[in-house]
Enzyme design. Structure first.
Site, PDB file in Angstrom:
ATOM      1  N   ARG A 168      96.522  -7.068  57.653  1.00 36.75           N
ATOM      2  CA  ARG A 168      94.902  -6.559  57.721  1.00 36.75           C
ATOM      3  C   ARG A 168      94.025  -6.310  56.068  1.00 36.75           C
ATOM      4  O   ARG A 168      93.671  -5.752  56.593  1.00 36.75           O
ATOM      5  CB  ARG A 168      94.898  -4.928  58.031  1.00 36.75           C
ATOM      6  CG  ARG A 168      95.478  -4.773  59.476  1.00 36.75           C
ATOM      7  CD  ARG A 168      95.064  -5.737  61.056  1.00 36.75           C
ATOM      8  NE  ARG A 168      95.244  -5.081  61.668  1.00 36.75           N
ATOM      9  CZ  ARG A 168      96.618  -5.732  62.392  1.00 36.75           C
ATOM     10  NH1 ARG A 168      97.148  -6.884  62.143  1.00 36.75           N
ATOM     11  NH2 ARG A 168      96.951  -5.332  64.060  1.00 36.75           N
ATOM     12  N   SER A 241      91.292  -0.859  66.708  1.00 35.25           N
ATOM     13  CA  SER A 241      91.349  -0.034  66.086  1.00 35.25           C
ATOM     14  C   SER A 241      90.435   0.800  65.633  1.00 35.25           C
ATOM     15  O   SER A 241      90.370  -0.224  64.568  1.00 35.25           O
ATOM     16  CB  SER A 241      92.662  -0.539  65.625  1.00 35.25           C
ATOM     17  OG  SER A 241      93.696  -1.151  66.070  1.00 35.25           O
ATOM     18  N   GLU A 337      90.072   0.805  58.995  1.00 36.88           N
ATOM     19  CA  GLU A 337      89.677  -1.066  59.415  1.00 36.88           C
ATOM     20  C   GLU A 337      88.307  -1.715  59.611  1.00 36.88           C
ATOM     21  O   GLU A 337      88.636  -2.605  58.290  1.00 36.88           O
ATOM     22  CB  GLU A 337      90.603  -0.552  60.796  1.00 36.88           C
ATOM     23  CG  GLU A 337      91.155  -2.576  60.864  1.00 36.88           C
ATOM     24  CD  GLU A 337      92.330  -2.758  61.941  1.00 36.88           C
ATOM     25  OE1 GLU A 337      92.807  -2.370  61.890  1.00 36.88           O
ATOM     26  OE2 GLU A 337      91.816  -3.713  62.773  1.00 36.88           O
TER      27      GLU A 337
END
Ligand SMILES: Cc1cc2nc3c(=O)[nH]c(=O)nc-3n(C[C@H](O)[C@H](O)[C@H](O)COP(=O)(O)OP(=O)(O)OC[C@H]3O[C@@H](n4cnc5c(N)ncnc54)[C@H](O)[C@@H]3O)c2cc1C
Length: 347
Positions: A168, A241, A337
């Site tokens: 990520r 998320s 995130e």
């Protein structure tokens, strides 16, 4: 500045952020051709304004008033650069919808991206956080990222290595707003193996011989599983998320396991493991909790939701409470995130 480079004032972004917040950009410019970018950045710099790029708005938390210039990436093309025995090489415009692109590759008999079906957003944003799902990360298929470097005012082609992809993460997150990505070049090898080791996919195909599993069947399975598990942003505002799965040392995992034998973890490397952030949040009692206009999804505790009337600060307050409780209970930091864009700062 000619008319296709002229930014529009007070541009509403309610439809361009999947949280569905009421957001107004001070200035916005739909970008359909790469050539519009250098004069637009020059215009913002000369005016002393902050600037940023927006794709589909599915991984950002935006303030009600978004200062400066927002480039809206709408560059839309798919070009087949090579179609040879070993691989297909594709060059794709940054504004192409990611899921439509994945479906298009399968229609052309190009396999590899099927596990990444139904991820919202644009092709140009896919390298930013190295999107991933069901055991596959996009970095495996990216050859080159084409971008305008706002720091040097030059066009650049970044190789896969230059992008410094990790979980990520990428160079684009290390250097926010330096690069405006205009196109991505993908290599899809002709040799293909189904990737179904993730529990949901393994269960879905439990009774099927591996040789009988096609890329299209995986695409359909991923779409079905995701539709069941994740709220549709068109119905309930969300950015998928909200927290990354924390990576901890195996030593820390062993000590957590003594206290919490049910803790959910996956091996990350020889020395580290990934914890399921959703499980940690669920254990702290947040699943389904509603706080004003924002909340935690009742089926997936990793997803924070907005059902109308809310704003970024409400959502971030809830996120902070979750982070604090998870830290108190498990001693683990949850990292947010999506990209948080501050109303007063240049990002
Ligand atoms: C329901 C749901 C499920 C999701 N599931 C997943 C998942 O499984 N895996 C996953 O990895 N992500 C997932 N996401 C997050 C999101 O879909 C991805 O991060 C996606 O790549 C974001 O694309 P976007 O175009 O919406 O980017 P935006 O939200 O518009 O932007 C995200 C960031 O990228 C930058 N950016 C966007 N386009 C460009 C460009 N052309 N050049 C330079 N910078 C740019 C923006 O400035 C911002 O910092 C999910 C989101 C939702 C809502």
């Amino acid at each position: 500045m000619n008319s296709d480079c002229k930014p529009l004032a007070n541009y509403p972004l309610r439809e361009r952020n999947t949280l569905g917040f009421e957001v107004v950009a001070e200035w916005a410019l739909p970008i359909t051709q790469a050539e519009q970018i250098p004069p637009a950045i020059r215009w913002a710099k000369n005016a002393g304004l902050p600037y940023r790029t927006l794709g589909g708005g599915s991984n950002v938390v935006l303030p009600a008033q978004l200062p400066g210039l927002t480039l809206l990436m709408d560059i839309d093309f798919i070009e087949v650069l090579e179609n040879q025995a070993a691989k297909t090489r594709l060059r794709v415009g940054a504004g192409v919808n990611w899921h439509d692109f994945v479906r298009w590759t399968l229609d052309q008999n190009c396999r590899g991206l099927e596990n990444l079906a139904l991820i919202p957003g644009t092709v140009g944003a896919a390298p930013i956080q190295n999107i991933g799902a069901y055991g596959v990360e996009v970095k495996e298929y990216i050859d080159t990222v084409e971008a305008f470097d706002c720091q040097t005012n030059q066009w650049v082609s970044l190789s896969n290595k230059d992008c410094r992809f990790t979980y990520r993460h990428s160079v684009f997150k290390d250097e926010p707003n330096r690069f405006v990505i205009t196109a991505v070049i993908f290599d899809l090898p002709k040799v293909w193996q189904p990737r179904i080791s993730y529990a949901d996919l393994a269960n879905h195909f439990a009774n099927r011989s591996i040789d009988a599993i096609t890329a299209s069947a995986i695409f359909d399975a991923v779409c079905a599983i995701r539709t069941q598990k994740l709220p549709d942003p068109k119905v309930i505002g969300n950015v998928g998320s909200f927290f990354q799965n924390p990576v901890i040392s195996n030593q820390q995992l062993q000590s957590l396991k003594r206290q919490f034998p049910q803790i959910v973890s996956y091996p990350e490397s020889a020395t580290h493991s990934k914890l399921a952030a959703g499980w940690l949040i669920d254990q702290c009692g947040f699943k389904g909790v509603q706080m004003g206009n924002v909340g935690v999804h009742d089926k997936q505790a990793l997803v924070l939701t907005h059902r109308g009337g809310g704003n970024a600060s409400e959502l971030l307050k809830l996120a902070e409470q979750i982070q604090r409780k998870v830290k108190e209970t498990f001693g683990v930091e949850l990292v947010i995130e999506p990209i948080i864009i501050n109303g007063s700062a240049s990002l």
